[in-house]
Motif scaffolding. Structure first.
Motif, PDB file in Angstrom:
ATOM      1  N   LEU A  18      16.186  15.204   3.810  1.00  0.00           N
ATOM      2  CA  LEU A  18      15.447  13.918   3.552  1.00  0.00           C
ATOM      3  C   LEU A  18      15.233  13.205   2.856  1.00  0.00           C
ATOM      4  N   LEU A  19      13.363  13.661   1.989  1.00  0.00           N
ATOM      5  CA  LEU A  19      12.917  13.054   0.577  1.00  0.00           C
ATOM      6  C   LEU A  19      13.630  12.495  -0.092  1.00  0.00           C
ATOM      7  N   ASP A  20      14.699  13.043  -0.268  1.00  0.00           N
ATOM      8  CA  ASP A  20      15.375  12.558  -1.490  1.00  0.00           C
ATOM      9  C   ASP A  20      17.101  11.249  -0.833  1.00  0.00           C
ATOM     10  N   GLU A  21      17.269  11.482   0.469  1.00  0.00           N
ATOM     11  CA  GLU A  21      17.718  10.318   0.717  1.00  0.00           C
ATOM     12  C   GLU A  21      17.369   8.990   1.154  1.00  0.00           C
ATOM     13  N   HIS A  22      15.897   9.331   1.094  1.00  0.00           N
ATOM     14  CA  HIS A  22      15.024   7.967   1.552  1.00  0.00           C
ATOM     15  C   HIS A  22      14.395   7.816  -0.068  1.00  0.00           C
ATOM     16  N   GLU A  23      14.681   9.192  -1.320  1.00  0.00           N
ATOM     17  CA  GLU A  23      13.951   8.212  -2.743  1.00  0.00           C
ATOM     18  C   GLU A  23      12.284   8.433  -2.616  1.00  0.00           C
ATOM     19  N   THR A  24      12.153   9.637  -1.368  1.00  0.00           N
ATOM     20  CA  THR A  24      10.595   9.244  -1.359  1.00  0.00           C
ATOM     21  C   THR A  24      10.745  10.585  -1.918  1.00  0.00           C
ATOM     22  N   ARG A  25       9.132  10.604  -2.834  1.00  0.00           N
ATOM     23  CA  ARG A  25       8.596  11.675  -2.928  1.00  0.00           C
ATOM     24  C   ARG A  25       7.656  12.210  -2.295  1.00  0.00           C
ATOM     25  N   ALA A  26       6.944  13.650  -2.319  1.00  0.00           N
ATOM     26  CA  ALA A  26       5.291  14.232  -1.487  1.00  0.00           C
ATOM     27  C   ALA A  26       4.650  15.435  -2.629  1.00  0.00           C
ATOM     28  N   THR A  27       3.757  15.525  -1.837  1.00  0.00           N
ATOM     29  CA  THR A  27       2.797  16.505  -2.129  1.00  0.00           C
ATOM     30  C   THR A  27       3.473  17.693  -1.127  1.00  0.00           C
ATOM     31  N   PHE A  28       3.099  18.608  -1.888  1.00  0.00           N
ATOM     32  CA  PHE A  28       4.259  20.127  -0.561  1.00  0.00           C
ATOM     33  C   PHE A  28       2.697  21.229  -1.256  1.00  0.00           C
ATOM     34  N   PHE A  29       1.523  21.432  -0.284  1.00  0.00           N
ATOM     35  CA  PHE A  29       0.826  22.014  -0.062  1.00  0.00           C
ATOM     36  C   PHE A  29       0.984  23.429   0.499  1.00  0.00           C
ATOM     37  N   THR A  30       1.226  25.011  -0.396  1.00  0.00           N
ATOM     38  CA  THR A  30       2.208  25.345  -0.239  1.00  0.00           C
ATOM     39  C   THR A  30       1.816  26.839  -0.466  1.00  0.00           C
ATOM     40  N   LEU A  31       1.700  27.476  -0.187  1.00  0.00           N
ATOM     41  CA  LEU A  31       0.733  28.962   0.216  1.00  0.00           C
ATOM     42  C   LEU A  31       1.085  29.758  -0.913  1.00  0.00           C
TER      43      LEU A  31
ATOM     44  N   VAL B 164       0.850  -1.055   0.215  1.00  0.00           N
ATOM     45  CA  VAL B 164      -0.047   0.104   0.232  1.00  0.00           C
ATOM     46  C   VAL B 164       1.003   1.231   0.503  1.00  0.00           C
ATOM     47  N   VAL B 165       0.375   1.946  -0.614  1.00  0.00           N
ATOM     48  CA  VAL B 165       1.729   3.480  -1.240  1.00  0.00           C
ATOM     49  C   VAL B 165       0.731   4.710  -0.330  1.00  0.00           C
ATOM     50  N   ASN B 166       1.340   5.240   0.679  1.00  0.00           N
ATOM     51  CA  ASN B 166       0.847   6.687   1.748  1.00  0.00           C
ATOM     52  C   ASN B 166       0.956   7.626   0.899  1.00  0.00           C
ATOM     53  N   ALA B 167       0.093   8.497   1.342  1.00  0.00           N
ATOM     54  CA  ALA B 167       0.367   9.803   1.282  1.00  0.00           C
ATOM     55  C   ALA B 167       1.280  10.449   1.668  1.00  0.00           C
ATOM     56  N   MET B 168       2.381  10.805   1.626  1.00  0.00           N
ATOM     57  CA  MET B 168       3.075  12.364   2.682  1.00  0.00           C
ATOM     58  C   MET B 168       3.194  13.330   1.600  1.00  0.00           C
TER      59      MET B 168
ATOM     60  N   PRO C 184       3.470  10.707  -3.289  1.00  0.00           N
ATOM     61  CA  PRO C 184       2.750  12.333  -3.490  1.00  0.00           C
ATOM     62  C   PRO C 184       0.722  12.206  -3.961  1.00  0.00           C
ATOM     63  N   MET C 185      -0.045  12.684  -3.331  1.00  0.00           N
ATOM     64  CA  MET C 185      -1.177  12.818  -2.918  1.00  0.00           C
ATOM     65  C   MET C 185      -1.768  11.658  -4.333  1.00  0.00           C
ATOM     66  N   VAL C 186      -1.002  12.378  -5.739  1.00  0.00           N
ATOM     67  CA  VAL C 186      -2.070  12.179  -7.124  1.00  0.00           C
ATOM     68  C   VAL C 186      -1.239  10.450  -6.709  1.00  0.00           C
ATOM     69  N   GLU C 187      -0.698  10.234  -7.111  1.00  0.00           N
ATOM     70  CA  GLU C 187       0.091   8.437  -7.139  1.00  0.00           C
ATOM     71  C   GLU C 187      -0.216   7.886  -5.913  1.00  0.00           C
ATOM     72  N   ALA C 188      -0.141   8.833  -4.855  1.00  0.00           N
ATOM     73  CA  ALA C 188      -0.936   7.129  -3.571  1.00  0.00           C
ATOM     74  C   ALA C 188      -2.597   6.375  -4.352  1.00  0.00           C
ATOM     75  N   PHE C 189      -3.326   8.074  -4.354  1.00  0.00           N
ATOM     76  CA  PHE C 189      -4.867   7.623  -4.458  1.00  0.00           C
ATOM     77  C   PHE C 189      -5.429   7.691  -6.659  1.00  0.00           C
TER      78      PHE C 189
END
Ligand SMILES: [Zn+2]
Length: 301
Positions: free
Chosen positions: A55-68, A12-16, A274-279
């Motif tokens: 840190l994300l690069d170190e763990h080869e992880t991509r995420a969604t950045f909800f940015t102002l 299962v791929v979770n959303a970061m 990222p959200m779009v890929e996890a879901f």
């Protein structure tokens, strides 16, 4: 999105997700950092976001950045870097007003301007939105229609633990809250002594890591992805100390020095995207209204 909802637990791929804002945007400190004083304050969002990106690069992880949107206007280079390093760029509104303190017209203008500011800075399309402090709930359900009108396709703005969402047992499964295609992905919550606890933020700093690992494992064992969130200022032990009350200071600063280690542990223990890929493409999402937002995937069920 081929929905990861039926996969084996380990797959299962979770959303970061990261809510990109500065320390003075945090609502716990709003009595000290009033909006009129923001322009003069030291900016720390660049360096703190850089810590997370590394840190994300170190763990080869991509995420969604909800940015102002205001961060995109002040630091377009940061927003471009988020995208260049492979992450999904999404919106956290323009200037961190809670959706629950805005009129429908002001909210629509806010989320429209923020989307445009992010897209102009990064040169990519923005699909997702997260309300400041998960401030969409029973009283401002109209916000979902405004988000759709502004061109968003998904939101992650509900928390069963938020006071405006009190009693809204939405679990962590997606549903369509409005009249159109917009999909809401409520932040995943676990149960801690009967109370909904969002997976991330201050509770992640306060509670033992085993609580979150256990909650996520249980959810993933049912084939469901979780959504996790943190802020750049939660990685910053050297940020200025606001002269606020003991409770607010505790809430904002508790266990910040331990965050990078805890974050790495949870990155290692679970699969993230990222959200779009996890879901994935949410073709099978059911419609839902405020009165029938059924529990779908509460982590602690
Ligand atoms: Zn925020």
């Amino acid at each position: 999105m081929t929905a990861s909802t039926e996969r084996a637990p380990t797959q299962v791929v979770n959303a970061m997700s990261i809510d990109v804002e500065d320390y003075y945007h945090a609502h716990a400190l709003e009595s000290f950092y009033t909006r009129d004083g923001w322009p003069a304050l030291e900016r720390r969002v660049r360096r703190n976001t850089a810590v997370i990106l590394d840190l994300l690069d170190e763990h080869e992880t991509r995420a969604t950045f909800f940015t102002l949107g205001s961060v995109a206007i002040e630091a377009p280079d940061l927003v471009r870097e988020i995208v260049q390093r492979g992450h999904e760029l999404a919106s956290h509104g323009l200037e961190h007003y809670r959706a629950s303190e805005q009129t429908p017209a002001a909210f629509l203008a806010d989320v429209t301007t923020a989307k445009r500011a992010l897209e102009d800075a990064a040169g990519v399309e923005v699909h997702g939105y997260r309300a400041a402090s998960f401030s969409i709930g029973f009283r401002n359900w109209w916000a979902f229609d405004a988000l759709e009108e502004a061109g968003y396709s998904y939101s992650s703005s509900l928390s069963a633990g938020h006071r405006d969402g009190a009693g809204l047992d939405v679990g962590s499964g997606p549903f369509r809250p409005g009249s159109g295609r917009l999909v809401e992905y409520p932040i995943t919550t676990g149960r801690f002594f009967g109370r909904h606890v969002p997976t991330g933020g201050g509770f992640f700093r306060l509670l033992p890591r085993s609580f979150f690992h256990h909650s996520l494992r249980r959810l993933n064992a049912r084939g469901k992805p979780a959504i996790f969130y943190l802020h750049p200022w939660e990685f910053d032990p050297d940020q200025p100390r606001a002269a606020v009350g003991v409770a607010a200071r505790f809430r904002h600063h508790v266990n910040i020095p331990g965050v990078p280690r805890k974050f790495c542990d949870i990155l290692k223990a679970f699969r993230w995207a990222p959200m779009v890929e996890a879901f994935g493409e949410p073709a099978d999402v059911k419609p839902g209204r405020r009165q029938d937002a059924a529990p779908l995937a509460d982590a602690a069920e």
